[in-house]
Design an enzyme around this catalytic site. Structure first.
Site, PDB file in Angstrom:
ATOM      1  N   ASP A 210       0.844  -1.189   0.000  1.00 32.89           N
ATOM      2  CA  ASP A 210       0.000   0.000   0.000  1.00 32.89           C
ATOM      3  C   ASP A 210       0.880   1.240   0.000  1.00 32.89           C
ATOM      4  O   ASP A 210       2.103   1.158   0.055  1.00 32.89           O
ATOM      5  CB  ASP A 210      -0.951  -0.012   1.194  1.00 32.89           C
ATOM      6  CG  ASP A 210      -0.206   0.070   2.526  1.00 32.89           C
ATOM      7  OD1 ASP A 210       1.036   0.028   2.518  1.00 32.89           O
ATOM      8  OD2 ASP A 210      -0.882   0.165   3.557  1.00 32.89           O
ATOM      9  N   SER A 211       0.240   2.401  -0.049  1.00 32.68           N
ATOM     10  CA  SER A 211       0.987   3.654  -0.174  1.00 32.68           C
ATOM     11  C   SER A 211       1.607   4.103   1.139  1.00 32.68           C
ATOM     12  O   SER A 211       2.528   4.919   1.148  1.00 32.68           O
ATOM     13  CB  SER A 211       0.050   4.757  -0.666  1.00 32.68           C
ATOM     14  OG  SER A 211      -0.922   5.041   0.331  1.00 32.68           O
ATOM     15  N   GLY A 212       1.076   3.614   2.247  1.00 33.44           N
ATOM     16  CA  GLY A 212       1.474   4.115   3.551  1.00 33.44           C
ATOM     17  C   GLY A 212       0.444   5.062   4.123  1.00 33.44           C
ATOM     18  O   GLY A 212       0.376   5.281   5.326  1.00 33.44           O
ATOM     19  N   GLY A 213      -0.382   5.622   3.260  1.00 30.66           N
ATOM     20  CA  GLY A 213      -1.394   6.578   3.713  1.00 30.66           C
ATOM     21  C   GLY A 213      -2.405   5.983   4.656  1.00 30.66           C
ATOM     22  O   GLY A 213      -2.843   6.630   5.614  1.00 30.66           O
ATOM     23  N   PHE A 214      -2.789   4.723   4.417  1.00 23.93           N
ATOM     24  CA  PHE A 214      -3.789   4.099   5.282  1.00 23.93           C
ATOM     25  C   PHE A 214      -3.329   4.072   6.730  1.00 23.93           C
ATOM     26  O   PHE A 214      -4.062   4.421   7.651  1.00 23.93           O
ATOM     27  CB  PHE A 214      -4.092   2.671   4.811  1.00 23.93           C
ATOM     28  CG  PHE A 214      -4.985   1.910   5.758  1.00 23.93           C
ATOM     29  CD1 PHE A 214      -6.345   2.099   5.744  1.00 23.93           C
ATOM     30  CD2 PHE A 214      -4.441   1.025   6.686  1.00 23.93           C
ATOM     31  CE1 PHE A 214      -7.168   1.424   6.634  1.00 23.93           C
ATOM     32  CE2 PHE A 214      -5.251   0.340   7.574  1.00 23.93           C
ATOM     33  CZ  PHE A 214      -6.619   0.546   7.548  1.00 23.93           C
TER      34      PHE A 214
ATOM     35  N   ASP B 272      -3.479   8.017  -1.009  1.00 20.57           N
ATOM     36  CA  ASP B 272      -4.832   8.552  -0.933  1.00 20.57           C
ATOM     37  C   ASP B 272      -5.087   9.025   0.489  1.00 20.57           C
ATOM     38  O   ASP B 272      -4.332   8.727   1.405  1.00 20.57           O
ATOM     39  CB  ASP B 272      -5.881   7.510  -1.355  1.00 20.57           C
ATOM     40  CG  ASP B 272      -5.821   6.233  -0.512  1.00 20.57           C
ATOM     41  OD1 ASP B 272      -4.792   6.007   0.165  1.00 20.57           O
ATOM     42  OD2 ASP B 272      -6.780   5.458  -0.535  1.00 20.57           O
TER      43      ASP B 272
ATOM     44  N   GLY C 138     -11.326   3.729   0.748  1.00 21.21           N
ATOM     45  CA  GLY C 138     -12.090   4.729   1.468  1.00 21.21           C
ATOM     46  C   GLY C 138     -13.112   4.091   2.383  1.00 21.21           C
ATOM     47  O   GLY C 138     -13.162   2.873   2.540  1.00 21.21           O
TER      48      GLY C 138
ATOM     49  N   ASP D 178      -8.122  -8.216   0.901  1.00 23.59           N
ATOM     50  CA  ASP D 178      -7.054  -8.283   1.900  1.00 23.59           C
ATOM     51  C   ASP D 178      -7.608  -7.917   3.265  1.00 23.59           C
ATOM     52  O   ASP D 178      -8.491  -7.062   3.388  1.00 23.59           O
ATOM     53  CB  ASP D 178      -5.898  -7.343   1.540  1.00 23.59           C
ATOM     54  CG  ASP D 178      -6.193  -5.885   1.888  1.00 23.59           C
ATOM     55  OD1 ASP D 178      -5.933  -5.476   3.029  1.00 23.59           O
ATOM     56  OD2 ASP D 178      -6.702  -5.156   1.004  1.00 23.59           O
TER      57      ASP D 178
ATOM     58  N   CYS E   6      -9.795 -30.839   7.508  1.00 24.92           N
ATOM     59  CA  CYS E   6      -8.883 -29.730   7.190  1.00 24.92           C
ATOM     60  C   CYS E   6      -7.477 -30.267   6.943  1.00 24.92           C
ATOM     61  O   CYS E   6      -6.958 -31.071   7.721  1.00 24.92           O
ATOM     62  CB  CYS E   6      -8.868 -28.713   8.328  1.00 24.92           C
ATOM     63  SG  CYS E   6      -7.762 -27.311   8.034  1.00 24.92           S
TER      64      CYS E   6
ATOM     65  N   CYS F 261      -4.729 -28.410   6.890  1.00 21.69           N
ATOM     66  CA  CYS F 261      -3.680 -27.537   7.424  1.00 21.69           C
ATOM     67  C   CYS F 261      -2.778 -28.322   8.375  1.00 21.69           C
ATOM     68  O   CYS F 261      -3.204 -29.309   8.976  1.00 21.69           O
ATOM     69  CB  CYS F 261      -4.290 -26.323   8.131  1.00 21.69           C
ATOM     70  SG  CYS F 261      -4.834 -26.620   9.827  1.00 21.69           S
TER      71      CYS F 261
ATOM     72  N   CYS G 162      -4.299 -28.983  11.973  1.00 18.66           N
ATOM     73  CA  CYS G 162      -5.315 -30.029  12.086  1.00 18.66           C
ATOM     74  C   CYS G 162      -4.746 -31.412  11.796  1.00 18.66           C
ATOM     75  O   CYS G 162      -5.254 -32.422  12.298  1.00 18.66           O
ATOM     76  CB  CYS G 162      -6.484 -29.733  11.144  1.00 18.66           C
ATOM     77  SG  CYS G 162      -7.522 -28.365  11.696  1.00 18.66           S
TER      78      CYS G 162
ATOM     79  N   HIS H 205      -3.970 -22.403  10.821  1.00 18.14           N
ATOM     80  CA  HIS H 205      -5.301 -22.946  10.522  1.00 18.14           C
ATOM     81  C   HIS H 205      -6.191 -21.896   9.868  1.00 18.14           C
ATOM     82  O   HIS H 205      -6.826 -22.173   8.829  1.00 18.14           O
ATOM     83  CB  HIS H 205      -5.979 -23.452  11.795  1.00 18.14           C
ATOM     84  CG  HIS H 205      -7.420 -23.800  11.565  1.00 18.14           C
ATOM     85  ND1 HIS H 205      -7.813 -24.959  10.924  1.00 18.14           N
ATOM     86  CD2 HIS H 205      -8.565 -23.107  11.842  1.00 18.14           C
ATOM     87  CE1 HIS H 205      -9.134 -24.973  10.824  1.00 18.14           C
ATOM     88  NE2 HIS H 205      -9.610 -23.859  11.369  1.00 18.14           N
TER      89      HIS H 205
END
Length: 380
Positions: free
Chosen positions: A98-102, A170, A241, A290, A328, A330, A333, A359
């Site tokens: 990401d841009s870092g802005g978040f 952003d 946003g 994500d 499962c 994984c 499990c 898991h």
């Protein structure tokens, strides 16, 4: 011709006849991502409690890393000197940053839990000092140092990282904000995005850039954002946003946004990754999601199952000598029981969080594989 097309492209393998859901593939220099898919968040270049060598390239096909935190520690110049983020963290598969802005805005508005590595007990909390047309001046959560983040500098930072997909700067606002302020931030964000695209195009270096669609829950602004950004050669769309206060507003916002995005490019939903939202959003045509929620839930003892989360710390699980899920695949499990995991959490053993995270991650990725199959079978 857009320079990144030779290394990055999206193909739609099947378009549902029942909905807008589709099965596709995103091709990047570091591998292919089957869509729809879940993207795990590795804030500092690592999924908390897991080692990168534990994450098979063909299973976790895309990993989300945070530019802001990597800028603060260890610094993008060090990562560049190491040969880029893939080599630095020993990941062979694709990475999105990401841009870092978040992080700047969300930390300032106190909307992110204090689970960031090294944040606890710092004398200088993160705060935005100024937001101008040039960018954001903020104070580092690590040592209080002033850092300036501009559309250009965040792109150059992501160039140093060598991410496969980069996100432009952003401005993130809280859900409850007056319309005039939302519109002002909306206009500035779109100017920032075009400046970011211009910087990116000076040296594409086989990276892709996704535009971020903004507008809050305002229908007109969302559609205007689509109209503005789809005129430019971005490689994909990221819906960001404020998306509302519940799943109903989220779906309503997507419903007025997605019809205005060209379908031949991948569509990512930023920061949304709970199972309920995914099940509702896939039929609308979202390709990737994500979220840090599945791994965070695991660290708090909430283990995912088809019947809903299982709180492993409850005494009812102390004598359950069965896996979290019988079918499962994984590693957790395959080797351990609910009773043992209950014991590890009660004893505060670090391995408890690691096994739980494995898991939940497998659960999410298997869910996405199942959704792809359901789309191909005409069930979605």
């Amino acid at each position: 011709m857009h320079a990144t097309q030779t290394a990055f492209h999206f193909e739609i393998l099947y378009q549902s006849k029942r909905s807008q859901a589709r099965v596709g593939r995103i091709h990047t220099p570091h591998g292919t991502i089957d869509t729809p898919n879940f993207v795990a968040v590795g804030t500092n270049g690592s999924l908390k409690t897991l080692h990168n060598h534990q994450l098979k390239k063909d299973h976790l096909q895309l990993m989300f890393c945070n530019t802001y935190h990597l800028m603060v520690q260890p610094g993008t110049s060090i990562i560049k000197a190491a040969g880029g983020l893939h080599r630095f963290i020993q990941r062979k598969g694709p990475i999105i940053t990401d841009s870092g802005g978040f992080q700047v805005f969300s930390l300032a508005y106190q909307q992110v839990k204090k689970e960031l590595k090294g944040q606890g007990g710092k004398k200088h909390p993160n705060s935005i000092l100024n937001v101008t047309e040039q960018g954001i001046l903020f104070r580092s959560y690590r040592d209080g140092a002033k850092i300036f983040l501009s559309p250009e500098s965040t792109v150059l930072a992501q160039k140093d990282l060598g991410a496969d997909i980069i996100i432009p700067l952003d401005e993130l606002l809280p859900f409850h904000v007056e319309k005039a302020r939302l519109e002002s931030a909306f206009d500035r964000t779109h100017r920032w995005e075009l400046r970011s695209l211009h910087t990116h195009q000076q040296n594409p270096q086989n990276q892709a850039m996704f535009a971020v669609i903004h507008g809050g829950t305002e229908k007109a602004l969302r559609q205007q954002s689509c109209k503005l950004l789809t005129q430019h050669p971005f490689d994909g769309w990221a819906i960001g946003g404020s998306l509302g206060c519940d799943h109903t507003q989220l779906i309503d916002t997507l419903a007025v946004t997605l019809p205005h995005l060209p379908p031949e490019k991948p569509i990512h939903l930023l920061g949304i990754g709970d199972t309920a939202a995914i099940l509702q959003c896939v039929p609308h045509g979202i390709d990737t999601f994500d979220s840090a929620y599945p791994t965070k839930a695991a660290r708090h003892g909430s283990l995912f199952t088809p019947k809903g989360p299982l709180k492993i710390t409850r005494q009812a699980h102390a004598r359950e000598f069965v896996p979290i899920m019988q079918d499962c695949a994984c590693p957790t499990c395959q080797h351990y029981t609910r009773a043992y995991l209950h014991h590890l959490f009660k004893a505060n053993e670090p391995s408890a969080k690691s096994l739980a995270t494995q898991h939940n991650l497998y659960f999410m990725l298997d869910l996405m594989a199942s959704l792809r199959t359901q789309i191909l079978c005409g069930l979605i």
